[in-house]
Design an enzyme around this catalytic site. Structure first.
Site, PDB file in Angstrom:
ATOM      1  N   GLN A 178      11.826 -22.167  32.365  1.00  0.00           N
ATOM      2  CA  GLN A 178      10.728 -22.749  31.609  1.00  0.00           C
ATOM      3  C   GLN A 178      10.210 -21.818  30.515  1.00  0.00           C
ATOM      4  OE1 GLN A 178       7.932 -23.479  34.760  1.00  0.00           O
ATOM      5  NE2 GLN A 178       9.228 -25.000  35.763  1.00  0.00           N
TER       6      GLN A 178
ATOM      7  N   HIS B 162       6.988 -20.822  35.583  1.00  0.00           N
ATOM      8  CA  HIS B 162       5.555 -20.513  35.525  1.00  0.00           C
ATOM      9  C   HIS B 162       5.219 -19.317  34.644  1.00  0.00           C
ATOM     10  CE1 HIS B 162       5.156 -22.611  39.736  1.00  0.00           C
ATOM     11  NE2 HIS B 162       5.727 -23.362  38.807  1.00  0.00           N
TER      12      HIS B 162
ATOM     13  N   GLU C 125      -4.722 -29.668  37.738  1.00  0.00           N
ATOM     14  CA  GLU C 125      -6.169 -29.470  37.657  1.00  0.00           C
ATOM     15  C   GLU C 125      -6.660 -29.304  36.224  1.00  0.00           C
ATOM     16  OE1 GLU C 125      -6.669 -26.959  41.866  1.00  0.00           O
ATOM     17  OE2 GLU C 125      -7.203 -26.021  39.949  1.00  0.00           O
TER      18      GLU C 125
ATOM     19  N   TYR D  43      -9.959 -19.400  41.154  1.00  0.00           N
ATOM     20  CA  TYR D  43      -9.681 -20.832  41.157  1.00  0.00           C
ATOM     21  C   TYR D  43      -8.786 -21.270  42.314  1.00  0.00           C
ATOM     22  CZ  TYR D  43     -12.449 -21.011  37.035  1.00  0.00           C
ATOM     23  OH  TYR D  43     -13.535 -20.938  36.186  1.00  0.00           O
TER      24      TYR D  43
ATOM     25  N   TYR E 200       6.985 -29.112  47.175  1.00  0.00           N
ATOM     26  CA  TYR E 200       7.868 -30.120  46.602  1.00  0.00           C
ATOM     27  C   TYR E 200       8.677 -30.850  47.665  1.00  0.00           C
ATOM     28  CZ  TYR E 200       6.791 -28.035  42.091  1.00  0.00           C
ATOM     29  OH  TYR E 200       6.140 -27.580  40.980  1.00  0.00           O
TER      30      TYR E 200
END
Length: 372
Positions: A89, A153, A247, A257, A268
């Site tokens: 990613q 990520h 979120e 958080y 998953y």
């Protein structure tokens, strides 16, 4: 057998982050047709970042490692980029102009970098200036550590607040058990710096021994939306949850958080991550999605061109391939509307200085939304 299991896990992670999952919780998403989408920049594979220069040109980053300037229908590829480590990613990600760009010419970038020790890479923040068709005066402001070969990520978006502080995000880098809850490690954090890379003396952890001084908040998973609320000046973010639990958060100084201690999502493969969705001293999102829409790109609408949308949020959905409009009341989402249904994986959405909304779609390009 061990390598095969690791491969299967990595494939499942990428599949769910890319394609979405699970069942809807019954919320009806109406579809609107109050505008016409006009393709203004075509033939883009993964237009991650998007910035609008004062002369009306559009600067966009391609995840694969290109920076392209579009002006008057002409395309110019920008040279002298930093070395970009393209993996999973990660790649060339966000692009953001300095609030005083007209005076100082600074452009900020987030990208995957292999600089430093160990193989692999981590998220980096650089600023540079544009001179013709090349970058000059490149300055590395921050580089996450440690490097890792994991492909997931990276984050990463960039924003400035009203005081000129620079905020950026780095995802947990696929290491949820070590990074997000540890302020001595990068990953799973929102960071705050001065525009030249210096750490503000009032950052929340500057006096904590061993802490990463640039951290502003922690306990995040993979934030790919970061914006300034134009009405309050607060920094808002959205982030990918696992299977469920994407979120929207208001980023507060020094706050936790919760990821992965609390979450509204599951693994998953369907197993639980935790039984907890709340815990003292951990912030609650102002909104969360179940199922995950895989959000990317984020903007507040303030333009008079869309009077019925003023004060609303726009969020791109990678998983379900549409643009979502969210109406707010007292910082609560009270209405959701589906726009551009089926257009493709929406990577970014921005309100440009000309007041129009621009939407970047993978495999297609950048569209302008023209009100009917």
């Amino acid at each position: 057998m061990k390598n095969r299991s690791l491969y299967t896990y990595f494939f499942v992670v990428l599949l769910f982050e890319a394609c979405g999952q699970s069942t809807d919780k019954g919320i009806n998403l109406p579809v609107t047709n109050s505008f016409t989408e006009v393709l203004v920049v075509g033939n883009l594979q993964n237009p991650w970042g998007m910035a609008f220069l004062p002369d009306g040109s559009i600067l966009t980053s391609e995840k694969a490692g290109k920076l392209i300037l579009y002006k008057n229908g002409q395309e110019t590829e920008i040279n002298n980029l930093p070395d970009i480590y393209v993996r999973g990613q990660g790649g060339f990600m966000d692009v953001k102009l300095h609030p005083n760009y007209k005076k100082n010419g600074w452009i900020y970038f987030s990208y995957s970098s292999s600089e430093g020790e160990n193989s692999g890479g981590n998220t980096a923040i650089m600023r540079a200036k544009l001179d013709g068709n090349q970058l000059i005066d490149k300055q590395l402001l921050y580089k996450g550590t440690p490097n890792t070969k994991k492909g997931q990520h990276w984050g990463s978006r960039i924003e400035f607040d009203n005081e000129g502080y620079l905020y950026f995000s780095i995802g947990d880098r696929g290491n949820r058990d070590e990074n997000p809850q540890n302020i001595k490690r990068d990953g799973g954090k929102i960071y705050r710096l001065h525009d030249d890379g210096r750490v503000p003396i009032d950052n929340p952890f500057v006096n904590k021994s061993g802490a990463k001084k640039a951290i502003y908040s922690y306990g995040h998973r993979n934030p790919q939306g970061l914006i300034k609320n134009p009405y309050t000046g607060e920094i808002w973010n959205h982030e990918h949850g696992p299977r469920g639990g994407d979120e929207i958060n208001i980023v507060k100084k020094g706050m936790n958080y919760g990821w992965p201690v609390i979450t509204y999502g599951i693994n998953y493969v369907g197993t639980k991550i935790t039984d907890e969705t709340t815990r003292p001293n951990m912030e609650q999102p102002i909104y969360y999605w179940v199922p995950s829409i895989a959000p990317s790109g984020f903007t507040f609408v303030t333009s008079d061109k869309y009077p019925e949308w003023k004060g609303n949020l726009l969020v791109g959905s990678l998983a379900f391939q549409y643009l979502e409009r969210l109406e707010l009341k007292n910082n609560k989402v009270v209405y959701r509307e589906k726009l551009l249904d089926g257009i493709g994986r929406v990577r970014n959405v921005r309100q440009a200085p000309d007041g129009f909304i621009y939407v970047a779609v993978e495999g297609k390009g950048i569209f302008r939304l023209d009100p009917k």
